[in-house]
Motif scaffolding. Sequence first.
Motif, PDB file in Angstrom:
ATOM      1  N   GLY A 166      -1.689   6.138  -8.389  1.00 43.34           N
ATOM      2  CA  GLY A 166      -2.606   5.019  -8.184  1.00 43.34           C
ATOM      3  C   GLY A 166      -2.145   3.738  -8.845  1.00 43.34           C
ATOM      4  N   PHE A 167      -1.731   3.822 -10.103  1.00 41.19           N
ATOM      5  CA  PHE A 167      -1.358   2.615 -10.848  1.00 41.19           C
ATOM      6  C   PHE A 167       0.122   2.259 -10.694  1.00 41.19           C
ATOM      7  N   GLY A 168       0.933   3.228 -10.215  1.00 40.91           N
ATOM      8  CA  GLY A 168       2.346   2.963 -10.027  1.00 40.91           C
ATOM      9  C   GLY A 168       2.639   2.570  -8.596  1.00 40.91           C
ATOM     10  N   PRO A 169       3.121   3.502  -7.762  1.00 41.56           N
ATOM     11  CA  PRO A 169       3.487   3.144  -6.394  1.00 41.56           C
ATOM     12  C   PRO A 169       2.393   2.432  -5.598  1.00 41.56           C
ATOM     13  N   LEU A 170       1.147   2.894  -5.663  1.00 44.28           N
ATOM     14  CA  LEU A 170       0.115   2.267  -4.830  1.00 44.28           C
ATOM     15  C   LEU A 170      -0.211   0.852  -5.309  1.00 44.28           C
ATOM     16  N   MET A 171      -0.430   0.671  -6.598  1.00 46.09           N
ATOM     17  CA  MET A 171      -0.815  -0.657  -7.093  1.00 46.09           C
ATOM     18  C   MET A 171       0.362  -1.615  -7.129  1.00 46.09           C
ATOM     19  N   VAL A 172       1.507  -1.162  -7.621  1.00 41.25           N
ATOM     20  CA  VAL A 172       2.661  -2.058  -7.756  1.00 41.25           C
ATOM     21  C   VAL A 172       3.231  -2.406  -6.382  1.00 41.25           C
ATOM     22  N   ILE A 173       3.470  -1.384  -5.547  1.00 45.22           N
ATOM     23  CA  ILE A 173       4.012  -1.660  -4.211  1.00 45.22           C
ATOM     24  C   ILE A 173       2.983  -2.418  -3.369  1.00 45.22           C
ATOM     25  N   GLY A 174       1.696  -2.057  -3.508  1.00 45.99           N
ATOM     26  CA  GLY A 174       0.656  -2.778  -2.789  1.00 45.99           C
ATOM     27  C   GLY A 174       0.621  -4.254  -3.149  1.00 45.99           C
ATOM     28  N   THR A 175       0.714  -4.557  -4.432  1.00 45.08           N
ATOM     29  CA  THR A 175       0.766  -5.955  -4.890  1.00 45.08           C
ATOM     30  C   THR A 175       1.987  -6.660  -4.314  1.00 45.08           C
ATOM     31  N   HIS A 176       3.124  -6.010  -4.404  1.00 46.20           N
ATOM     32  CA  HIS A 176       4.396  -6.562  -3.919  1.00 46.20           C
ATOM     33  C   HIS A 176       4.306  -6.920  -2.437  1.00 46.20           C
ATOM     34  N   LEU A 177       3.795  -6.010  -1.633  1.00 46.04           N
ATOM     35  CA  LEU A 177       3.690  -6.259  -0.190  1.00 46.04           C
ATOM     36  C   LEU A 177       2.653  -7.332   0.118  1.00 46.04           C
ATOM     37  N   ALA A 178       1.531  -7.293  -0.577  1.00 44.22           N
ATOM     38  CA  ALA A 178       0.472  -8.272  -0.329  1.00 44.22           C
ATOM     39  C   ALA A 178       0.938  -9.686  -0.630  1.00 44.22           C
ATOM     40  N   LEU A 179       1.873  -9.833  -1.553  1.00 43.38           N
ATOM     41  CA  LEU A 179       2.354 -11.159  -1.945  1.00 43.38           C
ATOM     42  C   LEU A 179       3.604 -11.581  -1.193  1.00 43.38           C
ATOM     43  N   GLY A 180       3.952 -10.846  -0.142  1.00 49.30           N
ATOM     44  CA  GLY A 180       5.037 -11.283   0.728  1.00 49.30           C
ATOM     45  C   GLY A 180       6.364 -10.613   0.523  1.00 49.30           C
TER      46      GLY A 180
END
Length: 299
Positions: free
Chosen positions: A154-168
């Motif tokens: 939840g806090f690693g791949p999902l949150m970090v990758i999710g943030t990365h993709l959401a920001l372009g």
Amino acid sequence: MTSWKNLLGPMRVPFLLLTPACVLLGVGTAYWQTGHLAAWWHIGLVLVAALAAHISVNALNEYVDFKTGLDLRTQRTPFSGGSGTLPQQPTLAPAALWIGLISLLVLSLIGAYFVALRGWTLAMIGLLGILVIVAYTPLITRLPVLCLIAPGLGFGPLMVIGTHLALGGELSATVVVASLVPFFLVNNLLLLNQFPDVEADRSVGRHHYPILLGRQRSAYIYALFLGLAYLSVVVGVVGGVLPATSLLGLLAAILLPRVIRGVLRHADDLPHLMPYLGLNVTLNLITPVLVAVGLFLAA
């Protein structure tokens, strides 16, 4: 005023510091990959969504633990056992449930905006995140392997990758390797925090590794994961997917010998284990931030 302050209990506000640390890492990978900082209001929206996810899983956990009677059997510590709000004020239980559900709705709405903006890869990450939030307390905590890796997922791949993709940013080895740092650290955060709750958790049907293997053997899993968290940074730099400045994250590793030695020595001695739970929280907060700073310096 008193009622509002009490509503903060199920949110577990002091524990929410972990969220901006993990989001910052995703902001850092996106910045390093794209060469520019995303719009501030987009970063703000991502942070709100991440905090909503964290608040939702916390509040739903508080509600279920109260309803199952676990809160009444747990000996609370500064790091485990919930906030203690609902056992003290049972009438707030419906409010805790609503906090969890409304936070989940906020996460979903912000997620839908970014899916429309960035595409369906982000949708898959978001849906998996929602599944983890909803299933964590009633189901995942009863399955040792999932209970071990779900927090870090939840806090690693999902949150970090999710943030990365959401920001372009684009999905890349860089963000995947960077996300392994909080993956291993946050798995360890929940693993170690389960040590004081073994007897209480067992009584309500939970089944995690400190129950399955005992605290002492679980301490070796903790030591392994801690090493893997920092090894991920080294491998990323050596493999050329992270900049050398990411090695700033290794500054936190000066605490490793002390923490590992203390956890292995005091796994079954809970009063003496408490300081190491505190140091474990420190590692979780400062390591992703230091890796993120390294990414910003290299961009």
